[in-house]
Structures are given as C-alpha cells and as structure tokens.
Design a protein around this motif. Structure first.
Motif, PDB file in Angstrom:
ATOM      1  N   ARG A  66      70.632 -44.621  26.754  1.00 55.77           N
ATOM      2  CA  ARG A  66      70.945 -45.047  25.600  1.00 55.77           C
ATOM      3  C   ARG A  66      70.734 -46.630  25.280  1.00 55.77           C
ATOM      4  NH1 ARG A  66      76.838 -43.613  23.804  1.00 55.77           N
ATOM      5  NH2 ARG A  66      76.131 -44.875  21.996  1.00 55.77           N
ATOM      6  N   THR A  67      71.307 -47.483  26.172  1.00 52.28           N
ATOM      7  CA  THR A  67      70.707 -49.073  25.930  1.00 52.28           C
ATOM      8  C   THR A  67      70.355 -49.527  27.430  1.00 52.28           C
ATOM      9  OG1 THR A  67      73.183 -49.156  26.566  1.00 52.28           O
ATOM     10  CG2 THR A  67      72.599 -49.093  24.186  1.00 52.28           C
ATOM     11  N   GLN A  68      69.515 -50.589  27.008  1.00 50.99           N
ATOM     12  CA  GLN A  68      69.074 -51.419  28.186  1.00 50.99           C
ATOM     13  C   GLN A  68      69.647 -52.907  28.130  1.00 50.99           C
ATOM     14  OE1 GLN A  68      64.886 -50.798  27.462  1.00 50.99           O
ATOM     15  NE2 GLN A  68      64.546 -49.810  29.175  1.00 50.99           N
ATOM     16  N   LEU A  69      69.639 -53.559  29.333  1.00 48.31           N
ATOM     17  CA  LEU A  69      70.164 -54.695  29.520  1.00 48.31           C
ATOM     18  C   LEU A  69      69.770 -55.692  28.418  1.00 48.31           C
ATOM     19  CD1 LEU A  69      72.357 -56.156  31.166  1.00 48.31           C
ATOM     20  CD2 LEU A  69      70.724 -56.309  33.068  1.00 48.31           C
ATOM     21  N   HIS A  70      68.370 -55.528  28.233  1.00 46.14           N
ATOM     22  CA  HIS A  70      67.915 -56.752  27.340  1.00 46.14           C
ATOM     23  C   HIS A  70      68.343 -56.456  25.743  1.00 46.14           C
ATOM     24  CE1 HIS A  70      64.474 -58.713  29.695  1.00 46.14           C
ATOM     25  NE2 HIS A  70      65.615 -59.032  30.003  1.00 46.14           N
ATOM     26  N   GLN A  71      69.049 -55.568  25.530  1.00 48.80           N
ATOM     27  CA  GLN A  71      69.642 -55.136  24.079  1.00 48.80           C
ATOM     28  C   GLN A  71      71.028 -55.960  24.104  1.00 48.80           C
ATOM     29  OE1 GLN A  71      68.654 -50.594  24.490  1.00 48.80           O
ATOM     30  NE2 GLN A  71      69.173 -51.092  22.384  1.00 48.80           N
ATOM     31  N   TYR A  72      71.334 -56.658  25.032  1.00 45.85           N
ATOM     32  CA  TYR A  72      72.788 -57.376  25.026  1.00 45.85           C
ATOM     33  C   TYR A  72      72.752 -58.798  25.005  1.00 45.85           C
ATOM     34  CZ  TYR A  72      74.828 -52.633  25.818  1.00 45.85           C
ATOM     35  OH  TYR A  72      75.222 -51.149  25.915  1.00 45.85           O
ATOM     36  N   ALA A  73      73.653 -59.553  24.386  1.00 44.36           N
ATOM     37  CA  ALA A  73      73.671 -61.038  24.725  1.00 44.36           C
ATOM     38  C   ALA A  73      74.623 -61.015  25.824  1.00 44.36           C
ATOM     39  CB  ALA A  73      74.361 -61.603  23.527  1.00 44.36           C
ATOM     40  N   ASN A  74      74.257 -61.916  26.859  1.00 47.07           N
ATOM     41  CA  ASN A  74      75.146 -62.071  28.014  1.00 47.07           C
ATOM     42  C   ASN A  74      75.835 -63.329  28.016  1.00 47.07           C
ATOM     43  OD1 ASN A  74      72.308 -62.860  28.784  1.00 47.07           O
ATOM     44  ND2 ASN A  74      73.195 -63.664  30.657  1.00 47.07           N
ATOM     45  N   LEU A  75      77.327 -63.059  28.147  1.00 47.98           N
ATOM     46  CA  LEU A  75      78.282 -64.326  28.565  1.00 47.98           C
ATOM     47  C   LEU A  75      79.026 -64.176  29.940  1.00 47.98           C
ATOM     48  CD1 LEU A  75      80.131 -63.584  25.206  1.00 47.98           C
ATOM     49  CD2 LEU A  75      78.102 -65.122  25.227  1.00 47.98           C
ATOM     50  N   TYR A  76      79.331 -65.489  30.341  1.00 49.11           N
ATOM     51  CA  TYR A  76      79.872 -65.440  31.685  1.00 49.11           C
ATOM     52  C   TYR A  76      81.437 -65.655  31.653  1.00 49.11           C
ATOM     53  CZ  TYR A  76      75.201 -66.247  33.788  1.00 49.11           C
ATOM     54  OH  TYR A  76      73.895 -65.993  34.450  1.00 49.11           O
ATOM     55  N   PHE A  77      82.164 -65.154  32.310  1.00 51.08           N
ATOM     56  CA  PHE A  77      83.731 -65.809  32.385  1.00 51.08           C
ATOM     57  C   PHE A  77      83.750 -67.123  32.927  1.00 51.08           C
ATOM     58  CE2 PHE A  77      83.877 -61.189  32.616  1.00 51.08           C
ATOM     59  CZ  PHE A  77      84.899 -60.866  32.245  1.00 51.08           C
ATOM     60  N   ASP A  78      82.573 -67.673  33.816  1.00 54.92           N
ATOM     61  CA  ASP A  78      82.745 -68.983  34.211  1.00 54.92           C
ATOM     62  C   ASP A  78      81.360 -69.657  34.525  1.00 54.92           C
ATOM     63  OD1 ASP A  78      83.324 -71.498  35.381  1.00 54.92           O
ATOM     64  OD2 ASP A  78      84.310 -70.821  36.999  1.00 54.92           O
ATOM     65  N   ALA A  79      81.070 -70.432  33.509  1.00 49.66           N
ATOM     66  CA  ALA A  79      79.740 -70.917  33.497  1.00 49.66           C
ATOM     67  C   ALA A  79      79.370 -71.886  34.884  1.00 49.66           C
ATOM     68  CB  ALA A  79      79.214 -71.643  32.267  1.00 49.66           C
ATOM     69  N   ARG A  80      80.275 -72.173  35.647  1.00 46.68           N
ATOM     70  CA  ARG A  80      80.109 -73.386  36.593  1.00 46.68           C
ATOM     71  C   ARG A  80      79.879 -72.141  37.806  1.00 46.68           C
ATOM     72  NH1 ARG A  80      82.387 -75.608  41.080  1.00 46.68           N
ATOM     73  NH2 ARG A  80      81.920 -77.863  41.329  1.00 46.68           N
ATOM     74  N   ASN A  81      78.638 -71.654  37.780  1.00 51.17           N
ATOM     75  CA  ASN A  81      78.465 -70.547  38.713  1.00 51.17           C
ATOM     76  C   ASN A  81      76.800 -70.626  39.210  1.00 51.17           C
ATOM     77  OD1 ASN A  81      76.399 -69.925  36.566  1.00 51.17           O
ATOM     78  ND2 ASN A  81      77.648 -68.447  35.647  1.00 51.17           N
ATOM     79  N   PRO A  82      76.462 -69.905  40.055  1.00 52.30           N
ATOM     80  CA  PRO A  82      75.026 -70.126  40.636  1.00 52.30           C
ATOM     81  C   PRO A  82      73.955 -70.256  39.570  1.00 52.30           C
ATOM     82  CG  PRO A  82      76.267 -68.195  41.717  1.00 52.30           C
ATOM     83  CD  PRO A  82      77.066 -68.573  40.485  1.00 52.30           C
TER      84      PRO A  82
END
Length: 208
Positions: A66-82
C-alpha cells in the motif's frame, strides 16, 4: 492533545518530535508543511539526505502493498543523532524544527523502531510503538560501542522515526533550534522576525 500524544507525554515527558533541515528550506516548510520525499521533490529545495540511503528508502514498503517509505515525512524523536553528526560540518546552516506530538494521533501515522531504511526496522501504530521502542537507545547521548554489532544496533535505534503520510501540517511545527546567534538571525530572516515563531539556540543539539 490527543490520547496517543498524552500517552507519549506520560512516557517521555514534554518532548517534541524533531526534523533536521537547511534553514534555506524553512519558508516553503512554513507554507506547505514538512513534506514527504515524494512531495518535496516537486519543490525547489536543498536536500541534505544521503544518496545511497535514499535509494534504499525508495524501495522500502511501510504498509505492505500500500505505501512506500518515500510517501512519508520522517521525524526523529531526537535530532542529536548520527544524521546530525554526519552533517555537523554544515551545522551553522541547519535548523531543527520541533513538531507537536499531536502528529501521533493522525490515523495514518506510523512509527519505525529504528532507522526506517534498516533491514531490521519494524513498523508500528504509534500506540503499539510505545512498548516496542527502546527509549534508552533513542535518547542516549552516546551510541558508540567497541562491539561492532552492538554499535550498529545502537546507531540504528537512535534514529527511530515517526512517519507522517504525505505531510506534517505547518500548524504542528511549534518552534526551532539553531546553533548560534548568526544562525538564529538567518532563520528569522527566512521566516520573518515578526512571525512570533520561537527560535532557540542550542549548540549541544548540533554537536558543538
């Protein structure tokens, strides 16, 4: 605040979700929202994503059939990340937008228990993800480990994602963090100093 957002507040406190973006992209974000990869491709913007990762993400399904990853806006829980660490040389030109946890109450929102591009990523409804997420890893300040398999596991879990179908509405973007005063002035110039939008300075978030 919806029921799911309240449940997250009880677990993780008054944290917001976070989105890393070049300051130059903020005018269109404030107008159209945080768009999916597909949506953003229709607008002029600066892309700081990694090509090899995006090729992998382009083939990844979230809801099978039904849906692919590129159809989503992606947010982090913590932007102090890799991801931020890899872009630290560009940090003065970046900002982190804070997003209300109310996005977790949008019916189509999905949570990945680690970097969504990972072969080991699992996808959950936001409520189910409360018990699936390793919050100790998600909010850890240090994901290094001398044991390679453990390091890769920690690094991937640190980048757990909230996936919002198509777009995060602009009204759910609540404030922004930048590296320094110069970056704050740049961001205020992009979004309008009189907009009432709160811009915070947080060097630690940008690994300084």
């Amino acid at each position: 605040m919806g029921a799911v957002a309240r449940a997250y507040a009880e677990r993780i406190g008054d944290r917001k979700l976070q989105y890393i973006t070049p300051i130059a992209n903020t005018p269109s974000i404030m107008q159209y929202g945080i768009l999916s990869h597909h949506g953003a491709s229709q607008l002029a913007h600066i892309d700081i994503s990694l090509g090899d990762v995006q090729r992998k993400r382009s083939k990844k399904e979230v809801v099978v059939g039904r849906t692919q990853l590129h159809q989503y806006a992606n947010l982090y829980f913590d932007a102090r990340n890799p991801m931020m660490y890899r872009r630290r040389s560009e940090r003065s030109s970046l900002c982190v937008l804070s997003v209300s946890c109310d996005v977790l109450d949008i019916a189509s929102t999905v949570v990945a228990d680690r970097n969504a591009a990972s072969d080991y990523a699992r996808f959950f409804s936001p409520m189910a993800a409360l018990d699936a997420l390793d919050f100790a890893s998600v909010f850890a300040r240090d994901w290094t480990d001398p044991r390679a398999p453990v390091f890769y596991e920690k690094r991937s879990k640190k980048c757990a994602e909230v996936l919002v179908l198509d777009c995060v509405p602009p009204n759910l973007i609540v404030d922004a963090c930048v590296l320094c005063e110069a970056s704050a002035e740049q961001l205020s110039g992009k979004i309008g100093a009189g907009s009432g939008f709160c811009v915070k300075i947080d060097p630690d978030l940008f690994f300084e």
